[in-house]
Structures are given as C-alpha cells and as structure tokens.
Write a protein that holds these residues in place. Structure first.
Motif, short mmCIF file in Angstrom:
data_model
loop_
_atom_site.label_atom_id
_atom_site.label_comp_id
_atom_site.label_asym_id
_atom_site.label_seq_id
_atom_site.Cartn_x
_atom_site.Cartn_y
_atom_site.Cartn_z
N ALA A 53 0.83 -1.21 0.00
CA ALA A 53 0.00 0.00 0.00
C ALA A 53 0.87 1.26 0.00
CB ALA A 53 -0.93 0.00 1.21
N ASN A 54 1.94 1.24 0.80
CA ASN A 54 2.85 2.39 0.84
C ASN A 54 3.55 2.59 -0.50
OD1 ASN A 54 2.24 3.00 3.50
ND2 ASN A 54 3.91 1.76 4.34
N ALA A 55 3.92 1.48 -1.13
CA ALA A 55 4.58 1.57 -2.44
C ALA A 55 3.64 2.16 -3.48
CB ALA A 55 5.06 0.19 -2.88
N ILE A 56 2.37 1.74 -3.44
CA ILE A 56 1.38 2.26 -4.39
C ILE A 56 1.16 3.76 -4.16
CG2 ILE A 56 -1.07 2.18 -5.02
CD1 ILE A 56 -0.95 -0.86 -4.56
N ASP A 57 1.09 4.16 -2.89
CA ASP A 57 0.93 5.59 -2.56
C ASP A 57 2.13 6.40 -3.04
OD1 ASP A 57 -1.55 5.35 -1.44
OD2 ASP A 57 -0.82 5.20 0.63
N THR A 58 3.31 5.84 -2.86
CA THR A 58 4.53 6.54 -3.30
C THR A 58 4.52 6.75 -4.81
OG1 THR A 58 5.83 5.60 -1.47
CG2 THR A 58 7.06 6.40 -3.38
N VAL A 59 4.13 5.72 -5.52
CA VAL A 59 4.08 5.82 -6.99
C VAL A 59 3.01 6.82 -7.41
CG1 VAL A 59 3.58 4.57 -9.12
CG2 VAL A 59 4.97 3.49 -7.34
N ARG A 60 1.85 6.77 -6.75
CA ARG A 60 0.77 7.71 -7.07
C ARG A 60 1.21 9.15 -6.83
NH1 ARG A 60 -2.86 5.59 -4.15
NH2 ARG A 60 -3.96 4.40 -5.75
N LYS A 62 4.24 10.27 -6.94
CA LYS A 62 5.22 10.62 -7.97
C LYS A 62 4.51 11.00 -9.27
CE LYS A 62 8.94 10.78 -7.93
NZ LYS A 62 9.86 11.95 -7.82
N ILE A 63 3.43 10.31 -9.58
CA ILE A 63 2.66 10.64 -10.78
C ILE A 63 2.09 12.06 -10.66
CG2 ILE A 63 0.53 10.12 -12.06
CD1 ILE A 63 1.07 7.15 -11.43
N ILE A 64 1.51 12.37 -9.50
CA ILE A 64 0.95 13.70 -9.28
C ILE A 64 2.05 14.76 -9.38
CG2 ILE A 64 -0.14 15.20 -7.56
CD1 ILE A 64 -1.68 12.72 -6.58
N ASN A 120 -7.71 13.32 -16.01
CA ASN A 120 -8.61 14.01 -15.09
C ASN A 120 -7.84 14.65 -13.94
OD1 ASN A 120 -10.93 13.41 -16.53
ND2 ASN A 120 -11.28 11.48 -15.45
N ARG A 121 -6.79 13.96 -13.49
CA ARG A 121 -5.92 14.56 -12.46
C ARG A 121 -5.27 15.84 -13.00
NH1 ARG A 121 -2.77 9.08 -10.85
NH2 ARG A 121 -4.13 8.30 -9.22
N THR A 122 -4.85 15.77 -14.26
CA THR A 122 -4.22 16.94 -14.88
C THR A 122 -5.19 18.11 -14.93
OG1 THR A 122 -2.86 15.47 -16.26
CG2 THR A 122 -3.02 17.77 -16.95
#
Length: 203
Positions: A53-60, A62-64, A120-122
């Motif tokens: 879960a922490n790894a997924i949050d970290t990647v998310r 980074k995307i943002i 959509n985030r953009t």
C-alpha cells in the motif's frame, strides 16, 4: 516524453498488487502459518500489505508530482496570454485565438497520451493553477487601479479559454475557479452596475 514517463510509472502502480499475487504471497503466508503459527502468518500478511500500500501511494504521489511539473510548464504562457486577452480582447481577437489554440493543443496532447484517470488529475491541477494565476493577475491589476473593462475582458477570455477543454463542464467542480470567476465578474462591473448589484443582494 513526460506522458510516456507518467504512463510507465502508472503501469508500475497498477501491476504492483497483481505482481505480489503472481509471486505466490498467499502460499508464503500459508507456509508461515504451517511452520510457525497463524498469528505470525497474520502479522506477516499485514506487514506485506502495508508495504504494498505504501509503495502504491509513493508511486501515485510521484505521478501527481510529474503532472504538476507538466502543468507548471504551461503556466507562464497561459498567464501571458490571459493578460493579453484582457488587454486586447476588444481590439485584437488574435490574442484570444492564440490562447485558445495553445490550451487546445496542449490538452489535446495530454488527452491523447494519458489515460483517463491521469488526464482528469491533470485537469484538476490545471483548474487550481488557473485559479492561482488569475488571483495573481487580479491582485496585481487591482493595485494598478485598472478599469472594470480589464476585469470584464479577463473574465470573457477565461470563459473562452475554458471552452477549449474537452468537457468544459468539468471545471464546474472547481470551487476555487468559480470564486475567481465571481471576483472577476464583480470587478468587471461599472460603478452604476455595481451599485445595482449591491442593492439586489440587500433586498
């Protein structure tokens, strides 16, 4: 290039959880339970789930971060074109046309290259950037005591620009942009119209 990097990172995010299943995490947990105890297995499972879960949050995140960098590269040009539109709206339609073309071309590229979630985030980041940029423009020109026509033209330019988005209704979700548009509307009123507006709100 930026879009490719974002898509690749997003692919990593999407495959993290399935990857752990493919590695046989459930079998490992079961073996721990058999060799030690169900409690040890449960603790191990919780630890692994938290790591994933922490790894997924970290990647998310980074995307943002990358999306924010992409939008920040658009900000100077959009600010300049918004000011030009406000100053020349009734004199030089080319400035407004260039703004719309700039926005349309950039968003068309992002829409084409990014998946729907990241696009959509953009848009959300663009709305916030626009609100901040307009706030700076408004304050700077209030300090300069610009006439109401400047703010009225800026509001018109903003609305024309928003029409360049694939789905202009999306911006209705941005409260900050709504407030900014309202500030522009009020500052764009001539004195008589402003007095009338105040009178209406008091009755």
């Amino acid at each position: 290039e930026w879009c490719l990097a974002i898509n690749n990172i997003d692919y990593v995010r999407e495959t993290l959880e399935p990857f752990t299943r493919d590695l046989g995490m459930d079998d490992v947990i079961q073996k721990i339970s058999d060799l030690k105890s169900p409690l040890d297995a449960q603790r191990c499972q919780h630890t692994l789930e938290n790591v994933i879960a922490n790894a997924i949050d970290t990647v998310r995140n980074k995307i943002i971060e990358l999306l924010e960098k992409v939008v920040s590269k658009m900000e100077p040009s959009m600010k300049r074109l918004l000011i030009e539109g406000a100053e020349l709206c009734n004199q030089d339609s080319n400035s407004v046309h260039r703004l719309m073309m700039y926005v349309d071309n950039n968003l068309a590229t992002l829409h084409r290259e990014l998946n729907e979630e990241n696009f959509n985030r953009t848009l959300e980041i663009v709305w916030n950037m626009l609100s901040d940029t307009l706030g700076e423009i408004i304050q700077a020109n209030l300090d300069k005591r610009r006439p109401p026509s400047f703010f009225d033209n800026l509001r018109k330019t903003l609305n024309l620009m928003l029409g360049s988005f694939k789905n202009p209704a999306d911006c209705d979700n941005c409260d900050a942009l709504k407030r900014t548009e309202q500030i522009l509307r009020i500052n764009g009123l001539e004195t008589a119209d402003l007095i009338h507006e105040v009178h209406l709100t008091m009755t």
